[in-house]
Design a protein around this motif. Structure first.
Motif, PDB file in Angstrom:
ATOM      1  N   SER A 149     -41.869 118.686  99.641  1.00  0.00           N
ATOM      2  CA  SER A 149     -41.046 119.551  98.795  1.00  0.00           C
ATOM      3  C   SER A 149     -40.760 118.856  97.474  1.00  0.00           C
ATOM      4  CB  SER A 149     -39.722 119.874  99.500  1.00  0.00           C
ATOM      5  OG  SER A 149     -38.821 120.531  98.627  1.00  0.00           O
ATOM      6  N   ILE A 150     -40.845 119.634  96.385  1.00  0.00           N
ATOM      7  CA  ILE A 150     -40.337 119.186  95.086  1.00  0.00           C
ATOM      8  C   ILE A 150     -39.144 120.064  94.780  1.00  0.00           C
ATOM      9  CG2 ILE A 150     -40.797 118.956  92.622  1.00  0.00           C
ATOM     10  CD1 ILE A 150     -43.715 118.511  93.298  1.00  0.00           C
ATOM     11  N   GLN A 151     -37.971 119.467  94.660  1.00  0.00           N
ATOM     12  CA  GLN A 151     -36.738 120.235  94.542  1.00  0.00           C
ATOM     13  C   GLN A 151     -35.788 119.586  93.550  1.00  0.00           C
ATOM     14  OE1 GLN A 151     -36.330 119.528  98.861  1.00  0.00           O
ATOM     15  NE2 GLN A 151     -34.261 118.756  98.430  1.00  0.00           N
ATOM     16  N   THR A 152     -34.793 120.366  93.124  1.00  0.00           N
ATOM     17  CA  THR A 152     -33.857 119.865  92.113  1.00  0.00           C
ATOM     18  C   THR A 152     -32.627 119.217  92.734  1.00  0.00           C
ATOM     19  OG1 THR A 152     -32.773 122.031  91.968  1.00  0.00           O
ATOM     20  CG2 THR A 152     -34.590 121.609  90.450  1.00  0.00           C
ATOM     21  N   ALA A 153     -32.425 119.405  94.038  1.00  0.00           N
ATOM     22  CA  ALA A 153     -31.301 118.763  94.727  1.00  0.00           C
ATOM     23  C   ALA A 153     -31.814 117.545  95.486  1.00  0.00           C
ATOM     24  CB  ALA A 153     -30.638 119.747  95.689  1.00  0.00           C
ATOM     25  N   GLU A 154     -31.136 116.431  95.344  1.00  0.00           N
ATOM     26  CA  GLU A 154     -31.543 115.232  96.073  1.00  0.00           C
ATOM     27  C   GLU A 154     -31.399 115.454  97.576  1.00  0.00           C
ATOM     28  OE1 GLU A 154     -30.563 110.433  96.502  1.00  0.00           O
ATOM     29  OE2 GLU A 154     -29.422 111.682  95.085  1.00  0.00           O
ATOM     30  N   PRO A 155     -32.439 115.208  98.358  1.00  0.00           N
ATOM     31  CA  PRO A 155     -32.322 115.361  99.815  1.00  0.00           C
ATOM     32  C   PRO A 155     -31.266 114.411 100.363  1.00  0.00           C
ATOM     33  CG  PRO A 155     -34.629 115.163  99.149  1.00  0.00           C
ATOM     34  CD  PRO A 155     -33.798 114.821  97.951  1.00  0.00           C
ATOM     35  N   THR A 156     -30.483 114.902 101.310  1.00  0.00           N
ATOM     36  CA  THR A 156     -29.379 114.096 101.854  1.00  0.00           C
ATOM     37  C   THR A 156     -29.663 113.561 103.249  1.00  0.00           C
ATOM     38  OG1 THR A 156     -28.320 116.121 102.654  1.00  0.00           O
ATOM     39  CG2 THR A 156     -27.645 115.311 100.481  1.00  0.00           C
ATOM     40  N   ALA A 157     -30.686 114.085 103.923  1.00  0.00           N
ATOM     41  CA  ALA A 157     -30.993 113.617 105.273  1.00  0.00           C
ATOM     42  C   ALA A 157     -31.385 112.141 105.236  1.00  0.00           C
ATOM     43  CB  ALA A 157     -32.119 114.446 105.890  1.00  0.00           C
ATOM     44  N   PHE A 158     -30.897 111.384 106.198  1.00  0.00           N
ATOM     45  CA  PHE A 158     -31.062 109.928 106.187  1.00  0.00           C
ATOM     46  C   PHE A 158     -32.529 109.519 106.309  1.00  0.00           C
ATOM     47  CE2 PHE A 158     -31.437 105.953 108.661  1.00  0.00           C
ATOM     48  CZ  PHE A 158     -30.870 105.082 107.762  1.00  0.00           C
ATOM     49  N   ASP A 159     -33.296 110.203 107.192  1.00  0.00           N
ATOM     50  CA  ASP A 159     -34.639 109.725 107.492  1.00  0.00           C
ATOM     51  C   ASP A 159     -35.738 110.414 106.701  1.00  0.00           C
ATOM     52  OD1 ASP A 159     -33.910 111.988 108.829  1.00  0.00           O
ATOM     53  OD2 ASP A 159     -34.864 111.474 110.734  1.00  0.00           O
ATOM     54  N   VAL A 160     -35.409 111.272 105.751  1.00  0.00           N
ATOM     55  CA  VAL A 160     -36.441 111.887 104.931  1.00  0.00           C
ATOM     56  C   VAL A 160     -36.949 110.871 103.907  1.00  0.00           C
ATOM     57  CG1 VAL A 160     -34.896 112.790 103.141  1.00  0.00           C
ATOM     58  CG2 VAL A 160     -37.037 113.963 103.608  1.00  0.00           C
ATOM     59  N   VAL A 161     -38.256 110.880 103.654  1.00  0.00           N
ATOM     60  CA  VAL A 161     -38.824 110.008 102.623  1.00  0.00           C
ATOM     61  C   VAL A 161     -38.686 110.728 101.289  1.00  0.00           C
ATOM     62  CG1 VAL A 161     -40.909 108.861 101.805  1.00  0.00           C
ATOM     63  CG2 VAL A 161     -40.458 109.010 104.267  1.00  0.00           C
ATOM     64  N   LYS A 162     -38.060 110.097 100.330  1.00  0.00           N
ATOM     65  CA  LYS A 162     -37.769 110.783  99.072  1.00  0.00           C
ATOM     66  C   LYS A 162     -37.831 109.817  97.907  1.00  0.00           C
ATOM     67  CE  LYS A 162     -32.798 109.902  99.314  1.00  0.00           C
ATOM     68  NZ  LYS A 162     -31.432 110.473  99.348  1.00  0.00           N
ATOM     69  N   HIS A 163     -38.114 110.353  96.729  1.00  0.00           N
ATOM     70  CA  HIS A 163     -37.934 109.604  95.493  1.00  0.00           C
ATOM     71  C   HIS A 163     -37.853 110.588  94.325  1.00  0.00           C
ATOM     72  CE1 HIS A 163     -42.407 109.876  95.684  1.00  0.00           C
ATOM     73  NE2 HIS A 163     -42.322 109.998  94.362  1.00  0.00           N
ATOM     74  N   LYS A 164     -37.197 110.167  93.274  1.00  0.00           N
ATOM     75  CA  LYS A 164     -37.124 110.986  92.067  1.00  0.00           C
ATOM     76  C   LYS A 164     -38.494 110.970  91.416  1.00  0.00           C
ATOM     77  CE  LYS A 164     -34.848 111.315  87.562  1.00  0.00           C
ATOM     78  NZ  LYS A 164     -33.844 110.742  86.648  1.00  0.00           N
ATOM     79  N   ILE A 165     -39.029 112.162  91.170  1.00  0.00           N
ATOM     80  CA  ILE A 165     -40.390 112.261  90.662  1.00  0.00           C
ATOM     81  C   ILE A 165     -40.431 112.527  89.162  1.00  0.00           C
ATOM     82  CG2 ILE A 165     -40.700 114.743  91.043  1.00  0.00           C
ATOM     83  CD1 ILE A 165     -43.503 114.085  92.138  1.00  0.00           C
ATOM     84  N   GLY A 166     -39.310 113.000  88.601  1.00  0.00           N
ATOM     85  CA  GLY A 166     -39.278 113.285  87.167  1.00  0.00           C
ATOM     86  C   GLY A 166     -37.998 114.000  86.788  1.00  0.00           C
ATOM     87  N   CYS A 167     -37.920 114.419  85.552  1.00  0.00           N
ATOM     88  CA  CYS A 167     -36.746 115.126  85.044  1.00  0.00           C
ATOM     89  C   CYS A 167     -37.219 116.236  84.106  1.00  0.00           C
ATOM     90  CB  CYS A 167     -35.810 114.173  84.309  1.00  0.00           C
ATOM     91  SG  CYS A 167     -34.285 114.953  83.691  1.00  0.00           S
ATOM     92  N   VAL A 168     -36.713 117.443  84.333  1.00  0.00           N
ATOM     93  CA  VAL A 168     -36.998 118.562  83.437  1.00  0.00           C
ATOM     94  C   VAL A 168     -35.806 118.734  82.507  1.00  0.00           C
ATOM     95  CG1 VAL A 168     -37.368 121.049  83.271  1.00  0.00           C
ATOM     96  CG2 VAL A 168     -38.495 119.746  85.074  1.00  0.00           C
ATOM     97  N   HIS A 169     -36.062 118.756  81.214  1.00  0.00           N
ATOM     98  CA  HIS A 169     -34.993 118.889  80.222  1.00  0.00           C
ATOM     99  C   HIS A 169     -34.963 120.323  79.705  1.00  0.00           C
ATOM    100  CE1 HIS A 169     -34.309 114.503  79.941  1.00  0.00           C
ATOM    101  NE2 HIS A 169     -35.610 114.438  80.200  1.00  0.00           N
ATOM    102  N   MET A 170     -33.910 121.036  80.063  1.00  0.00           N
ATOM    103  CA  MET A 170     -33.764 122.424  79.638  1.00  0.00           C
ATOM    104  C   MET A 170     -33.094 122.468  78.264  1.00  0.00           C
ATOM    105  SD  MET A 170     -34.955 123.949  82.356  1.00  0.00           S
ATOM    106  CE  MET A 170     -34.407 125.655  82.263  1.00  0.00           C
ATOM    107  N   THR A 171     -33.629 123.310  77.393  1.00  0.00           N
ATOM    108  CA  THR A 171     -33.059 123.477  76.054  1.00  0.00           C
ATOM    109  C   THR A 171     -33.231 124.922  75.612  1.00  0.00           C
ATOM    110  OG1 THR A 171     -32.989 122.496  73.830  1.00  0.00           O
ATOM    111  CG2 THR A 171     -35.164 122.869  74.787  1.00  0.00           C
ATOM    112  N   LEU A 172     -32.593 125.296  74.517  1.00  0.00           N
ATOM    113  CA  LEU A 172     -32.573 126.694  74.100  1.00  0.00           C
ATOM    114  C   LEU A 172     -33.840 127.101  73.336  1.00  0.00           C
ATOM    115  CD1 LEU A 172     -28.857 127.011  72.896  1.00  0.00           C
ATOM    116  CD2 LEU A 172     -29.866 128.143  74.889  1.00  0.00           C
ATOM    117  N   PHE A 173     -34.315 128.301  73.641  1.00  0.00           N
ATOM    118  CA  PHE A 173     -35.438 128.903  72.927  1.00  0.00           C
ATOM    119  C   PHE A 173     -35.118 130.378  72.673  1.00  0.00           C
ATOM    120  CE2 PHE A 173     -37.660 125.343  74.862  1.00  0.00           C
ATOM    121  CZ  PHE A 173     -38.619 124.999  73.913  1.00  0.00           C
TER     122      PHE A 173
END
Length: 347
Positions: A149-173
């Protein structure tokens, strides 16, 4: 009791778990892609089998009865056992052949992942079957709702393998058509006199306009709300109003004009995978490929530093790797030409 266990519809038990998780037949129906009446009928039949109600139905939702809590607790144990069985079966073969279920937010899945997925699947020695689930809410990889899964909420389960993969910067258009018809604001105060297109979903809950203005003003200026990223994008690009998009949004092909009013929302992206899944070669390959898709070295707009749309435009024009990356979404050039000076002076 033995006869009851043999006749229990385990698909129905999954429905009970979904309703218990959401405390709502309506929300569970949306998650499962089924009608509310179908879910109610399934639960009614199971309650008849059990001989007691599982839920107390209220106007504000569905609450478990005392007996219902015992049913759900027992069902969780069965669910976990079934998942363990599936994990053993899926991890038994360490090959590049087989299914991989990837869940990702709809906008990133459509505009960013899919174009690169084509090249990945065409790689030598790969016979991977990818199921791409464009999720409107975070999925639970531990419950095998997806493998990765690629998601915007950090997974909280203890045994899930996770890492921050990037950051999307929202701005006005704004769409160019909107800019030419209504002009563009130069301050947040002026923005309150314009039409806003707002995106709301579980993984991105709006712009917080009620904190910038009053709740009354925030409600008045929103002309359109949507929970679908592609609909949100095209509403802005076609001139329906001003809204927030990823800072690289103009590269997709819509005729967009960026606005620098100081309103930006960084949204972290997290990769989550079940610990058993990373033991298979095909899942490891997909995880490694996803890391390259969001590499800040290759695609600097996914880094922690905010990159202005004009910087991204200059970067893309000088990139041979990304030339034509977004071609096919629209017949427009990858980046729209700036407004003529005489038009800008009129805004």
């Amino acid at each position: 009791m033995e006869h009851l266990l043999q006749s229990v519809d385990w698909d129905g038990v999954k429905v009970i778990l979904a309703v218990a998780d959401r405390q709502s037949f309506r929300q569970a129906a949306q998650d499962l892609g089924r009608s509310v009446n179908t879910l109610r009928g399934i639960v009614d039949r199971l309650e008849d089998q059990f001989g007691f109600p599982v839920f107390n139905r209220h106007v504000d939702g569905a609450k478990l009865t005392v007996e219902g809590r015992r049913v759900v607790s027992a069902a969780r144990l069965v669910e976990r056992s079934m998942m363990d069985l599936m994990r053993v079966a899926q991890s038994a073969s360490d090959t590049m052949k087989g299914p991989v279920r990837l869940a990702v937010t709809e906008g990133i899945g459509t505009f960013w992942i899919v174009p690169q997925l084509v090249d990945f699947l065409a790689g030598p020695g790969r016979d991977i079957q990818v199921t791409l689930q464009c999720a409107l809410q975070a999925v639970d990889v531990l419950r095998l709702e997806a493998d990765i899964s690629i998601q915007t909420a950090e997974p909280t389960a203890f045994d899930v393998v996770k890492h921050k993969i990037g950051c999307v910067h929202m701005t006005l258009f704004a769409g160019r058509a909107y800019a030419e018809r209504h002009g563009l604001p130069t301050t947040l105060a002026e923005l309150a006199d314009h039409r806003i297109i707002e995106q709301e979903m579980d993984q991105f809950t709006g712009y917080g306009l009620d904190r910038i203005y009053t709740p009354e003003i925030a409600e008045r200026i929103v002309a359109l709300r949507t929970n679908f990223a592609s609909a949100h994008y095209w509403a802005i690009a076609k001139g329906a109003g001003i809204g927030m998009l990823p800072n690289y949004a103009a590269a997709i092909g819509g005729d967009l004009v960026p606005l620098d009013l100081g309103l930006r929302i960084p949204v972290d992206l997290w990769l989550a995978v079940h610990p058993e899944m990373v033991k298979t070669a095909r899942h490891r390959a997909v995880v490694e490929w996803l890391d390259t898709c969001f590499s800040a070295e290759t695609y600097p707009w996914f880094g922690d530093r905010y990159m202005a749309p004009e910087e991204i435009e200059a970067f893309l024009r000088g990139s041979t790797k990304l030339k034509g990356y977004f071609s096919g979404f629209t017949p427009l050039n990858p980046m729209a030409e700036p407004l003529p000076i005489d038009k800008l002076e009129q805004l």
